[in-house]
Motif scaffolding. Structure first.
Motif, PDB file in Angstrom:
ATOM      1  N   PHE A 152       0.839  -1.202   0.000  1.00 47.17           N
ATOM      2  CA  PHE A 152       0.000   0.000   0.000  1.00 47.17           C
ATOM      3  C   PHE A 152       0.873   1.250   0.000  1.00 47.17           C
ATOM      4  O   PHE A 152       0.665   2.181  -0.783  1.00 47.17           O
ATOM      5  N   GLN A 153       1.885   1.235   0.852  1.00 47.11           N
ATOM      6  CA  GLN A 153       2.792   2.376   0.937  1.00 47.11           C
ATOM      7  C   GLN A 153       3.602   2.554  -0.341  1.00 47.11           C
ATOM      8  O   GLN A 153       3.731   3.668  -0.870  1.00 47.11           O
ATOM      9  N   LEU A 154       4.127   1.451  -0.873  1.00 50.69           N
ATOM     10  CA  LEU A 154       4.968   1.528  -2.062  1.00 50.69           C
ATOM     11  C   LEU A 154       4.184   1.993  -3.287  1.00 50.69           C
ATOM     12  O   LEU A 154       4.690   2.787  -4.094  1.00 50.69           O
ATOM     13  N   GLU A 155       2.961   1.504  -3.435  1.00 51.17           N
ATOM     14  CA  GLU A 155       2.155   1.894  -4.595  1.00 51.17           C
ATOM     15  C   GLU A 155       1.817   3.377  -4.552  1.00 51.17           C
ATOM     16  O   GLU A 155       1.798   4.050  -5.587  1.00 51.17           O
ATOM     17  N   LEU A 156       1.563   3.897  -3.363  1.00 55.78           N
ATOM     18  CA  LEU A 156       1.220   5.310  -3.250  1.00 55.78           C
ATOM     19  C   LEU A 156       2.437   6.212  -3.346  1.00 55.78           C
ATOM     20  O   LEU A 156       2.304   7.424  -3.538  1.00 55.78           O
ATOM     21  N   ASP A 157       3.608   5.626  -3.212  1.00 51.52           N
ATOM     22  CA  ASP A 157       4.841   6.402  -3.375  1.00 51.52           C
ATOM     23  C   ASP A 157       5.243   6.546  -4.841  1.00 51.52           C
ATOM     24  O   ASP A 157       6.151   7.318  -5.168  1.00 51.52           O
ATOM     25  N   LYS A 158       4.587   5.798  -5.719  1.00 52.10           N
ATOM     26  CA  LYS A 158       4.940   5.835  -7.136  1.00 52.10           C
ATOM     27  C   LYS A 158       4.471   7.145  -7.772  1.00 52.10           C
ATOM     28  O   LYS A 158       3.466   7.731  -7.347  1.00 52.10           O
ATOM     29  N   PRO A 159       5.174   7.593  -8.808  1.00 49.60           N
ATOM     30  CA  PRO A 159       4.746   8.828  -9.489  1.00 49.60           C
ATOM     31  C   PRO A 159       3.474   8.610 -10.289  1.00 49.60           C
ATOM     32  O   PRO A 159       3.164   7.491 -10.703  1.00 49.60           O
ATOM     33  N   GLN A 160       2.729   9.666 -10.486  1.00 48.66           N
ATOM     34  CA  GLN A 160       1.524   9.657 -11.321  1.00 48.66           C
ATOM     35  C   GLN A 160       0.505   8.614 -10.867  1.00 48.66           C
ATOM     36  O   GLN A 160      -0.037   7.845 -11.664  1.00 48.66           O
ATOM     37  N   SER A 161       0.274   8.577  -9.553  1.00 49.39           N
ATOM     38  CA  SER A 161      -0.697   7.640  -8.994  1.00 49.39           C
ATOM     39  C   SER A 161      -1.929   8.384  -8.496  1.00 49.39           C
ATOM     40  O   SER A 161      -1.864   9.551  -8.108  1.00 49.39           O
ATOM     41  N   VAL A 162      -3.063   7.669  -8.503  1.00 43.61           N
ATOM     42  CA  VAL A 162      -4.284   8.220  -7.931  1.00 43.61           C
ATOM     43  C   VAL A 162      -4.884   7.156  -7.017  1.00 43.61           C
ATOM     44  O   VAL A 162      -4.838   5.961  -7.311  1.00 43.61           O
ATOM     45  N   LEU A 163      -5.401   7.609  -5.887  1.00 43.03           N
ATOM     46  CA  LEU A 163      -6.072   6.722  -4.942  1.00 43.03           C
ATOM     47  C   LEU A 163      -7.490   7.223  -4.720  1.00 43.03           C
ATOM     48  O   LEU A 163      -7.700   8.374  -4.331  1.00 43.03           O
TER      49      LEU A 163
END
Length: 328
Positions: free
Chosen positions: A219-230
């Motif tokens: 969860f943390q790593l995916e949200l740290d990626k550039p150009q992401s939306v949650l």
């Protein structure tokens, strides 16, 4: 009205141009499953036990396709329609710009998503990844999420990344069973399932378990990626460990986070649970007042059925996504 239309357009555009993530909470599994605050019991322990029992009973009905309970059927249909639209989003996204995949993070341990995915896989081409690997026995390993599957032409004249749905359940699932030092994923509801019960110390229990720790780390790593939306739906951030991770993720200025509130008054609750003030640049907290009533769910006042009020539900988000095909 123009502002409300612009909000919808922004959400639709983000859904097909950014690395897509959803955080799905217990509010999405209502009315089939009670919210913790509505569960009966003489104390917290009994309430927790009753809630887990209820989730198991509902999950058995889902697997058996026993929709005699109208609330179970309604909730299942909501998930099915939502996930169908998510698949359409993936089919429209440009895999050269962003991965043609979506991460579904959910603290729910019912089986609504799994059942809907199973039905959708019959007539739709996509890859479903719940982190398990194996044939007769499927064991969870977080490394299994790091996979990309592609289709190629018969003559190797093209190759296309397949749409993929990653399901990450950091609080466990009613079909998980501990076997030695591994977690086995079965096609049935386990009596002694592997779940993090809503005891108020979820953070402690989660981090004591390597599997749950790995999934929260994802969860943390995916949200740290550039150009992401949650997109957050049905989740109020009462889980302090997830709230803490979410606040840290907001430090990534390339992350855009949208929290959808069931009612207008829920904004205050979420800000309090997150210990934040409104006005953070990459965070939007939206409620029914930000949308046209046509996409919202109409409700009648329990004391006066002539009084109508509107809520934002998973169906509201589905309604927004449904309009994407017509716009392209």
């Amino acid at each position: 009205m123009i502002k409300k239309r612009k909000t919808k357009d922004i959400i639709k555009n983000l859904a097909i141009t950014k690395q897509l993530n959803f955080l799905i909470g217990s509010g999405v599994s209502t009315p089939a499953i009670s919210l913790m605050k509505n569960v009966s019991g003489k104390d917290e322990k009994e309430k927790n036990e009753n809630l887990v029992k209820e989730i198991k009973e509902v999950s058995r009905k889902i697997l058996e396709e026993d929709f005699s309970d109208k609330e179970v059927e309604k909730t299942y249909r909501n998930y099915y329609k939502f996930l169908f639209q998510v698949i359409q989003l993936l089919n429209m996204s440009n895999s050269r710009q962003v991965p043609r995949s979506v991460n579904l993070f959910t603290t729910n341990y019912d089986l609504f998503i799994e059942k809907a995915i199973d039905k959708l896989s019959i007539e739709n081409r996509f890859i479903f990844n719940d982190g398990a690997n194996g044939y007769f026995k499927r064991y969870i390993d977080s490394a299994n999420y790091n996979r990309v599957v592609s289709y190629k032409g018969l003559n190797d004249n093209y190759i296309n990344e397949s749409p993929s749905i990653n399901l990450i359940k950091p609080h466990g699932s009613v079909n998980w069973k501990q076997e030695n030092e591994k977690i086995l994923v079965n096609n049935n509801v386990e009596d002694d399932c592997v779940v993090v019960k809503p005891t108020g110390i979820e953070g402690q229990e989660t981090f004591l378990n390597n599997y749950f720790h790995d999934m929260l780390r994802m969860f943390q790593l995916e949200l740290d990626k550039p150009q992401s939306v949650l997109f957050v739906i049905g989740f109020s951030f009462q889980d302090k460990h997830i709230a803490k991770m979410f606040k840290r993720a907001l430090q990534n200025c390339e992350l855009l986070a949208y929290i959808f509130c069931f009612s207008d008054k829920d904004i205050e609750t979420i800000l309090k649970n997150l210990d934040l003030e409104d006005g953070i640049n990459n965070l939007r907290i939206l409620s029914p007042k930000d949308f046209d009533n046509s996409i919202l769910e109409e409700n009648k006042d329990k004391d006066d059925d002539k009084k109508i009020w509107y809520s934002f539900t998973i169906n509201s988000l589905t309604n927004i996504f449904e309009g994407i095909q017509d716009d392209r």
